[in-house]
Design a protein around this motif. Structure first.
Motif, PDB file in Angstrom:
ATOM      1  N   ALA A 141      -7.830   7.805   9.924  1.00  0.00           N
ATOM      2  CA  ALA A 141      -7.887   6.376  10.229  1.00  0.00           C
ATOM      3  C   ALA A 141      -6.736   5.665   9.526  1.00  0.00           C
ATOM      4  O   ALA A 141      -6.015   6.256   8.716  1.00  0.00           O
ATOM      5  CB  ALA A 141      -9.209   5.777   9.758  1.00  0.00           C
ATOM      6  N   LEU A 142      -6.607   4.391   9.842  1.00  0.00           N
ATOM      7  CA  LEU A 142      -5.716   3.495   9.095  1.00  0.00           C
ATOM      8  C   LEU A 142      -6.567   2.815   8.029  1.00  0.00           C
ATOM      9  O   LEU A 142      -7.590   2.207   8.340  1.00  0.00           O
ATOM     10  CB  LEU A 142      -5.107   2.451  10.032  1.00  0.00           C
ATOM     11  CG  LEU A 142      -4.147   1.431   9.409  1.00  0.00           C
ATOM     12  CD1 LEU A 142      -2.860   2.110   8.930  1.00  0.00           C
ATOM     13  CD2 LEU A 142      -3.814   0.327  10.409  1.00  0.00           C
ATOM     14  N   TYR A 143      -6.172   2.948   6.787  1.00  0.00           N
ATOM     15  CA  TYR A 143      -6.894   2.324   5.689  1.00  0.00           C
ATOM     16  C   TYR A 143      -6.142   1.085   5.246  1.00  0.00           C
ATOM     17  O   TYR A 143      -4.976   1.152   4.852  1.00  0.00           O
ATOM     18  CB  TYR A 143      -7.077   3.318   4.540  1.00  0.00           C
ATOM     19  CG  TYR A 143      -8.081   4.386   4.905  1.00  0.00           C
ATOM     20  CD1 TYR A 143      -7.698   5.508   5.628  1.00  0.00           C
ATOM     21  CD2 TYR A 143      -9.427   4.240   4.582  1.00  0.00           C
ATOM     22  CE1 TYR A 143      -8.628   6.467   6.007  1.00  0.00           C
ATOM     23  CE2 TYR A 143     -10.361   5.201   4.954  1.00  0.00           C
ATOM     24  CZ  TYR A 143      -9.945   6.301   5.671  1.00  0.00           C
ATOM     25  OH  TYR A 143     -10.877   7.238   6.069  1.00  0.00           O
ATOM     26  N   GLN A 171       0.846  -1.193   0.000  1.00  0.00           N
ATOM     27  CA  GLN A 171       0.000   0.000   0.000  1.00  0.00           C
ATOM     28  C   GLN A 171       0.882   1.243   0.000  1.00  0.00           C
ATOM     29  O   GLN A 171       1.944   1.265   0.605  1.00  0.00           O
ATOM     30  CB  GLN A 171      -0.895   0.026   1.238  1.00  0.00           C
ATOM     31  CG  GLN A 171      -1.941  -1.068   1.251  1.00  0.00           C
ATOM     32  CD  GLN A 171      -2.910  -0.911   2.417  1.00  0.00           C
ATOM     33  OE1 GLN A 171      -3.000  -1.776   3.282  1.00  0.00           O
ATOM     34  NE2 GLN A 171      -3.667   0.190   2.411  1.00  0.00           N
ATOM     35  N   SER A 172       0.386   2.271  -0.684  1.00  0.00           N
ATOM     36  CA  SER A 172       1.122   3.535  -0.682  1.00  0.00           C
ATOM     37  C   SER A 172       0.145   4.705  -0.676  1.00  0.00           C
ATOM     38  O   SER A 172      -0.969   4.589  -1.198  1.00  0.00           O
ATOM     39  CB  SER A 172       2.032   3.623  -1.918  1.00  0.00           C
ATOM     40  OG  SER A 172       1.267   3.601  -3.106  1.00  0.00           O
ATOM     41  N   PRO A 173       0.523   5.825  -0.053  1.00  0.00           N
ATOM     42  CA  PRO A 173       1.707   5.957   0.802  1.00  0.00           C
ATOM     43  C   PRO A 173       1.471   5.286   2.152  1.00  0.00           C
ATOM     44  O   PRO A 173       0.384   4.812   2.421  1.00  0.00           O
ATOM     45  CB  PRO A 173       1.819   7.479   0.953  1.00  0.00           C
ATOM     46  CG  PRO A 173       0.391   7.949   0.892  1.00  0.00           C
ATOM     47  CD  PRO A 173      -0.299   7.038  -0.097  1.00  0.00           C
ATOM     48  N   GLN A 183       0.086  -3.307   5.016  1.00  0.00           N
ATOM     49  CA  GLN A 183       0.471  -2.605   6.248  1.00  0.00           C
ATOM     50  C   GLN A 183      -0.425  -1.414   6.531  1.00  0.00           C
ATOM     51  O   GLN A 183      -0.428  -0.887   7.640  1.00  0.00           O
ATOM     52  CB  GLN A 183       1.913  -2.099   6.130  1.00  0.00           C
ATOM     53  CG  GLN A 183       2.923  -3.164   5.807  1.00  0.00           C
ATOM     54  CD  GLN A 183       3.434  -3.856   7.035  1.00  0.00           C
ATOM     55  OE1 GLN A 183       2.681  -4.444   7.782  1.00  0.00           O
ATOM     56  NE2 GLN A 183       4.729  -3.788   7.244  1.00  0.00           N
ATOM     57  N   GLY A 184      -1.149  -0.981   5.528  1.00  0.00           N
ATOM     58  CA  GLY A 184      -2.075   0.117   5.715  1.00  0.00           C
ATOM     59  C   GLY A 184      -1.493   1.472   5.373  1.00  0.00           C
ATOM     60  O   GLY A 184      -0.274   1.663   5.310  1.00  0.00           O
ATOM     61  N   GLY A 186      -0.189  -4.155   9.566  1.00  0.00           N
ATOM     62  CA  GLY A 186      -1.486  -4.617   9.089  1.00  0.00           C
ATOM     63  C   GLY A 186      -1.933  -5.823   9.900  1.00  0.00           C
ATOM     64  O   GLY A 186      -1.419  -6.087  10.987  1.00  0.00           O
ATOM     65  N   LEU A 187      -2.883  -6.555   9.373  1.00  0.00           N
ATOM     66  CA  LEU A 187      -3.443  -7.715  10.064  1.00  0.00           C
ATOM     67  C   LEU A 187      -2.828  -8.998   9.527  1.00  0.00           C
ATOM     68  O   LEU A 187      -2.643  -9.155   8.327  1.00  0.00           O
ATOM     69  CB  LEU A 187      -4.958  -7.767   9.860  1.00  0.00           C
ATOM     70  CG  LEU A 187      -5.748  -6.568  10.363  1.00  0.00           C
ATOM     71  CD1 LEU A 187      -7.206  -6.692   9.955  1.00  0.00           C
ATOM     72  CD2 LEU A 187      -5.644  -6.458  11.868  1.00  0.00           C
TER      73      LEU A 187
END
Lengths: 114, 116
Positions: free
Chosen positions: A87-89, A6-8, A107-108, B43-44
């Motif tokens: 939030a964390l996406y 995922q980015s950023p 990792q989000g 992450g999960l």
């Protein structure tokens, strides 16, 4: 093998702005889902895309939109940002997108709206 | 519609002690059940899953969970925890949303803190 990327990883935006988050699924995976995780809560489902078509949408306003590209990567777009969008996406990919298929999470992207 | 309740928001425990993290679910249809772990700023990661068959499911890092249909529970257990198990743990149920899509419904999480 690369996992879900995922980015950023982090970004800060101002209220009213627009943001685009990106996700690359595991190679061979055709389904991508997006989740929003507000601090102190569990992730909440936003969208699922499978084979470039929207398969499901959670209870989020129309300010949230997404799409999936021919290479199965995906973008999540949020317009008119609100403080509550901080939030964390999380992006998750799976091969079939079926209910009993394991979803692998990235990792989000940590979004902060000020 | 499905829902998940994690009964404890925080669980402190000493190293090498056993731990149980409780999860109850609600669903009007057959479901699949999952436990995920989230380390700080990560992450999960899937710990284990119940799809069908044996109700006792073994996962990674020595964790196991038991599916109890009559009590609609899916509690996570580990007989002896390590400092490295300190993390947030999420119980999730998967079920259909509109259009038949895959959708995970998560509980609010249980923060496990393992003290020396």
């Amino acid at each position: 093998d690369a996992g879900v990327t995922q980015s950023p990883t982090h970004l800060i935006k101002t209220r009213g702005q627009h943001v685009t988050l990106r996700c690359s699924p595991i190679s061979g995976h055709k389904s991508v889902s997006w989740y929003q995780q507000v601090l102190g809560q569990g992730p909440q489902f936003i969208f699922q895309y499978y084979e470039k078509e929207e398969r499901g949408r959670g209870n989020f306003p129309d300010r949230f939109s997404a799409r999936q590209f021919p290479n199965y990567s995906s973008e999540l777009n949020v317009n008119a940002l609100l403080l509550g969008d901080s939030a964390l996406y999380l992006c998750a990919s799976s091969f079939y997108g079926a209910l009993n298929t394991e979803a692998f999470f990235g990792q989000g992207t940590r979004l902060t709206v000020v | 519609a499905q829902s998940v309740t994690q009964l404890d928001s925080q669980v402190p425990v000493f190293e090498e002690a056993p731990v149980e993290l409780r999860c109850n679910y609600s669903s009007s249809v057959s479901v699949y059940l999952f436990w995920y772990v989230q380390y700080p700023n990560q992450g999960l990661q899937l710990l284990l899953k119940y799809l069908s068959g044996s109700t006792l499911v073994k996962g990674i890092n020595g964790f196991e969970a038991e599916f109890n249909k009559s009590q609609t529970s899916f509690h996570l257990r580990k007989p002896s925890v390590h400092i490295s198990d300190t993390a947030e743990y999420f119980c999730a149920v998967s079920g259909p949303s509109q259009g038949g899509s895959e959708k995970l419904v998560f509980g609010k999480g249980t923060k496990l803190t393992v003290n020396p």
